[in-house]
Write a protein that holds these residues in place. Structure first.
Motif, PDB file in Angstrom:
ATOM      1  N   PHE A  53      56.143  37.485 -59.753  1.00  0.00           N
ATOM      2  CA  PHE A  53      55.916  38.536 -58.767  1.00  0.00           C
ATOM      3  C   PHE A  53      56.918  39.659 -59.018  1.00  0.00           C
ATOM      4  N   GLN A  54      56.636  40.824 -58.447  1.00  0.00           N
ATOM      5  CA  GLN A  54      57.553  41.961 -58.448  1.00  0.00           C
ATOM      6  C   GLN A  54      57.910  42.273 -57.002  1.00  0.00           C
ATOM      7  N   ARG A  55      59.200  42.474 -56.747  1.00  0.00           N
ATOM      8  CA  ARG A  55      59.630  42.725 -55.377  1.00  0.00           C
ATOM      9  C   ARG A  55      59.128  44.083 -54.894  1.00  0.00           C
ATOM     10  N   GLU A  56      59.069  44.222 -53.560  1.00  0.00           N
ATOM     11  CA  GLU A  56      58.614  45.455 -52.952  1.00  0.00           C
ATOM     12  C   GLU A  56      59.702  46.527 -53.049  1.00  0.00           C
ATOM     13  N   ALA A  57      59.299  47.772 -52.809  1.00  0.00           N
ATOM     14  CA  ALA A  57      60.205  48.905 -53.041  1.00  0.00           C
ATOM     15  C   ALA A  57      61.446  48.841 -52.173  1.00  0.00           C
ATOM     16  N   ASP A  58      61.323  48.357 -50.916  1.00  0.00           N
ATOM     17  CA  ASP A  58      62.480  48.334 -50.027  1.00  0.00           C
ATOM     18  C   ASP A  58      63.295  47.047 -50.150  1.00  0.00           C
ATOM     19  N   GLU A  59      62.882  46.137 -50.999  1.00  0.00           N
ATOM     20  CA  GLU A  59      63.653  44.921 -51.265  1.00  0.00           C
ATOM     21  C   GLU A  59      64.611  45.204 -52.419  1.00  0.00           C
ATOM     22  N   ARG A  60      65.601  46.029 -52.136  1.00  0.00           N
ATOM     23  CA  ARG A  60      66.493  46.486 -53.192  1.00  0.00           C
ATOM     24  C   ARG A  60      67.523  45.426 -53.576  1.00  0.00           C
TER      25      ARG A  60
END
Length: 542
Positions: free
Chosen positions: A201-208
């Motif tokens: 998976f790829q993390r979401e934009a705000d999951e920095r």
């Protein structure tokens, strides 16, 4: 010093008078139900971070992070998810570097992290990767015929951060690690299958921040990967997320399965879920609670649309839960000790690797003898410091120390041990013996964790005289809003206490240095010449 033949009787009398259990980890008292009839949250109000939990038959097994403490990777067992005891450790020592021996640096905040525990083909398996660079950070895979051990090293692999070992139904082994990475292992668990490394998976934009603490299970043909998610968008908090798929090579869906504050503290996440023999499910997640460390909470799991949703009907961690199983004997992970055994109890851990010939339970039966063995400048480089967890909501513990064989320059005592330490230190200065209460703060280099400075603030001193024994006591208060306070006392008889030093000393949790909750610690070190020793009569929870 009291006659050892009368020691057991006197101690039993004191314990009965104080209504002490043999092992006492205090749990928060809730008025809704009698304490004995409910599971109180936090389930374990002490430093038990990065949990992995499995069930084998009717027994739950839990592993946790203890980093620089030895033996390491504690295995705890419970029949009811309420009463836990330490039943073994996955390793006695780590020997990849002299830093584990407090030489050429330290491993404060490093060492063993986030162990994964599994049971497969009649054996227990554990995977862990020290939080280090280079060969020191290589992953260990251990195996054992039973959870109590003995554990043996099966293989060493490349570093896998916050990883979980997973066996598929056909026995194929995998490692899930980092932020959405996975790979397949060879059948013998001694290598990585070439070309199998990938992101699932790829993390979401705000999951920095990192998505860490991966735990993977398979339920009814679906794979579930659980991770802690750090998000920084408005209105979103630390939370536990879950990815699922029916095909390891396919697309993974995502859902938030827990986003709950609890008990006056911030939001919590990182852990796993586990089923019972009856088919119920529970979630075990940790919460950061300041000076006491990272505590464990227990939540029900409700399967909704195929997702394991943690918490009550409002998605919140409950204050209390009904017991999973009644009638189980009381067991705890912090324990009294009169040192009458010839083996050190599993409730103790050394700070870094111990020097085995510098401590004894047999030189003077009924006492723990701690011998000085090399000259060191401060507490943070002292070998053979012995620890147990401090715990909440409140705790009180005392030790009785015979200091008659200390040498000039020796420092011994009892402390609330961490990067910031409140210490009661017996110092031998020529023919005088002084008891000091001090505040100590260590500075460490980022890479080697080498001790560069110890800032010591002397708060109060008392000269000690005959008899050659003293009781030292530390009380901790980790209730919400009480600022993680510790107070310090001494006594000549173990009954009448005099407070000494800082009032409401604040215990600090600092992820940059120790990254652990405060520990009760017994220590003895030489600053001028080795060869002295102390005898510790008992460790008593009050």
């Amino acid at each position: 010093m009291k006659n050892h033949n009368n020691k057991t009787m006197k101690m039993k009398t004191l314990l009965l008078a104080l209504l002490l259990p043999m092992c006492a980890m205090a749990q928060e008292n809730q008025p809704l139900q009698p304490k004995a009839e409910s599971i109180q949250n936090p389930m374990l109000w002490a430093d038990v971070p990065d949990p992995d939990v499995i069930r084998v038959g009717d027994t739950f097994y839990l592993v946790s992070t203890t980093m620089h403490l030895m033996p390491g990777a504690p295995v705890m067992a419970s029949k009811d998810l309420k009463n836990w005891e330490t039943v073994g450790y996955i390793f006695d020592k780590l020997t990849d570097s002299p830093k584990y021996d407090l030489q050429e640096g330290t491993v404060y905040g490093r060492g063993q992290w986030a162990t994964s525990l599994k049971y497969h083909d009649g054996k227990f398996w554990a995977l862990l990767a020290p939080n280090e660079q280079g060969p020191m950070g290589d992953t260990y895979i251990f195996t054992a015929p039973k959870a109590e051990g003995p554990w043996t090293i099966h293989s060493r692999l490349r570093h896998f951060h916050d990883a979980t070992l997973f066996f598929d139904d056909d026995g194929t082994p995998y490692v899930f690690f980092g932020t959405g990475e996975m790979c397949q292992l060879t059948r013998d668990l001694k290598g990585v299958v070439e070309g199998s490394l990938r992101h699932y998976f790829q993390r979401e934009a705000d999951e920095r921040g990192l998505l860490e603490g991966t735990r993977v299970i398979k339920h009814r043909g679906t794979y579930y990967a659980q991770l802690i998610s750090h998000v920084y968008a408005p209105g979103r908090h630390r939370r536990e997320v879950c990815y699922r798929t029916k095909d390891l090579n396919g697309t993974w869906e995502k859902n938030v399965i827990l986003e709950s504050d609890f008990g006056g503290f911030s939001y919590l996440a990182q852990g796993t879920i586990v089923d019972t023999e009856d088919g119920d499910w529970y979630g075990i997640m940790f919460q950061d609670r300041g000076g006491v460390g990272r505590v464990l909470t227990l939540s029900p799991v409700r399967w909704i649309d195929g997702w394991p949703m943690l918490g009550d009907e409002n998605g919140k961690v409950p204050d209390t839960m009904r017991p999973y199983k009644s009638g189980q004997p009381k067991k705890e992970i912090v324990c009294n000790d009169d040192f009458s055994s010839t083996k050190l109890g599993l409730h103790w851990q050394w700070n870094h690797n111990p020097i085995d010939n510098a401590w004894s339970l047999t030189d003077r039966p009924g006492f723990l003898r701690l011998k000085t063995n090399r000259v060191v400048p401060n507490l943070y480089l002292a070998p053979n410091t012995l620890t147990q967890r401090m715990f909440g909501p409140t705790c009180s513990a005392a030790v009785c120390i015979d200091y008659s064989k200390m040498k000039d320059g020796d420092c011994a005592g009892f402390c609330a041990f961490n990067g910031d330490t409140g210490a009661l230190t017996i110092k031998k200065k020529g023919k005088k013996v002084i008891l000091e209460m001090s505040e100590q703060k260590v500075s460490l280099t980022d890479r080697e964790k080498a001790v560069t400075n110890v800032d010591e603030k002397l708060v109060e001193t008392v000269e000690l005289s005959n008899p050659k024994t003293v009781w030292l006591r530390i009380d901790g208060d980790f209730q919400p809003g009480h600022n993680d306070a510790a107070n310090f006392y001494y006594s000549l008889d173990g009954q009448e206490w005099t407070q000494i030093g800082t009032n409401n000393y604040r215990c600090i949790f600092d992820y940059r240095r120790f990254f652990m909750g405060s520990k009760y610690a017994i220590f003895n070190y030489a600053t001028k010449k080795s060869g002295g020793y102390i005898d510790v009569d008992e460790f008593r929870l009050l």
